[in-house]
Design an enzyme around this catalytic site. Structure first.
Site, short mmCIF file in Angstrom:
data_model
loop_
_atom_site.label_atom_id
_atom_site.label_comp_id
_atom_site.label_asym_id
_atom_site.label_seq_id
_atom_site.Cartn_x
_atom_site.Cartn_y
_atom_site.Cartn_z
N CYS A 29 -4.88 15.06 1.24
CA CYS A 29 -5.79 16.16 1.53
C CYS A 29 -5.41 17.35 0.66
CB CYS A 29 -5.69 16.54 3.00
SG CYS A 29 -6.70 17.97 3.40
N HIS B 6 2.21 5.22 -1.52
CA HIS B 6 1.76 6.56 -1.93
C HIS B 6 2.78 7.21 -2.84
CE1 HIS B 6 -0.67 5.67 1.64
NE2 HIS B 6 -1.59 6.39 1.04
N HIS C 91 0.87 -1.19 0.00
CA HIS C 91 0.00 0.00 0.00
C HIS C 91 0.90 1.24 0.00
CE1 HIS C 91 -3.83 2.13 1.21
NE2 HIS C 91 -2.92 3.04 1.47
MG MG Z 1 -3.43 5.16 1.43
#
Ligand code: MG
Length: 297
Positions: A238, A207, A205
């Site tokens: 965000c 980024h 996982h």
């Molecule tokens: Mg994530």
């Protein structure tokens, strides 16, 4: 070794949960439907967590009902506690995820308790879910770096992965939260974890904050991991927090996998339609290179 890679599409939950602006329930449903059309078999559709803290996920029961999650083994929802697990089961979830971290500082800030205490709290939830025949994923955040305490050594990650696996998690997702690790550090942490958890129970996982997402996915594949998390359009992060970038984009991962000869369940063209839905119907700008190259203006 299998050349089939399972993509876990995390856009509808991980990708949208931190957005400042409201996301219409119909848009979240539409996104899941587009992802299904593209062939996604595992989709993180939502979360049962405190709605005052994560308002974007407050409509998860409605989304699950609309997209038929009761009939889908691959639809997963995140839960934070017993109440969340109960809600997930009432709504027919067949897969859930619990989340902790490799860093105490991160765990305390995000889930209000240190790592060891979070594991103690999840253990009965994992047991209850498994007894009900529900698939359980355990997320570990901050596998290489913590925003509060800096570098996280692989030796801090391995015991957390081992504990989650031993308490009954079917799968452990290794979350590189800050997106700043390079493949060498991914190899070190996967190597440490793989001494305790089989590779086919691990998911990557990653980024894209520093543009390392695809390189790190390639490294995870080289090491033998065959489950990869990604979010269509690179959703995540965000928009009001500079530097907090999204999940690695599903279309970027898929483009790389196809080029490298791996098989998946997804169709790139239909996935790009899902990303176009994100851009035009959800009014969120996709960050991915592949989308820009193929559909961008
Ligand atoms: Mg994530």
């Amino acid at each position: 070794m299998s050349e089939h890679v399972t993509i876990v599409e995390v856009g509808p939950r991980d990708g949208l949960q931190a957005r400042k602006d409201p996301v219409a329930t119909a848009a979240r449903i539409g996104l899941v439907e587009h992802l299904r059309r593209a062939g996604a078999r595992r989709i993180e559709v939502g979360a049962f967590v405190a709605p005052d803290r994560v308002p974007r996920m407050a409509d998860t029961a409605e989304v699950m009902a609309a997209v038929g999650s009761r009939e889908r083994d691959g639809d997963m929802v995140l839960v934070a506690n017993r109440r969340g697990l109960d809600q997930a089961m009432e709504n027919g979830a067949r897969a859930i995820a619990v989340f902790t971290a490799a860093s105490d500082a991160f765990a305390e800030k995000n889930i209000g308790r240190a790592v060891a205490a979070s594991l103690e709290r999840f253990s009965p939830l994992v047991t209850a879910a498994r007894e009900a025949g529900v698939f359980v994923r355990g997320y570990i955040s901050t596998i290489t770096d913590c925003p509060y305490s800096g570098e996280v050594p692989p030796g801090d990650v391995a015991p957390v992965a081992r504990a989650l696996f031993e308490m009954g998690c079917d799968e452990i997702a290794l979350g590189e939260t800050l997106g700043k690790a390079t493949p060498r550090r991914i190899a070190a942490v996967v190597g440490a974890v793989a001494r305790h958890v089989p590779l086919d129970a691990l998911a990557a996982h990653f980024h894209d904050t520093y543009g390392m997402g695809i390189a790190n996915v390639a490294e995870a594949l080289r090491l033998g991991i065959r489950t990869v998390d990604a979010a269509a359009g690179g959703l995540g992060g965000c928009p009001f927090a500079p530097g907090a970038s999204g999940n690695v984009a599903t279309e970027d991962v898929l483009f790389m996998l196809e080029g490298e000869g791996y098989t998946t369940d997804l169709s790139l063209e239909q996935l790009l339609d899902a990303v176009a839905f994100i851009e035009h119907d959800m009014d969120i700008r996709p960050t991915s290179r592949v989308y820009k190259a193929r559909r961008g203006g």
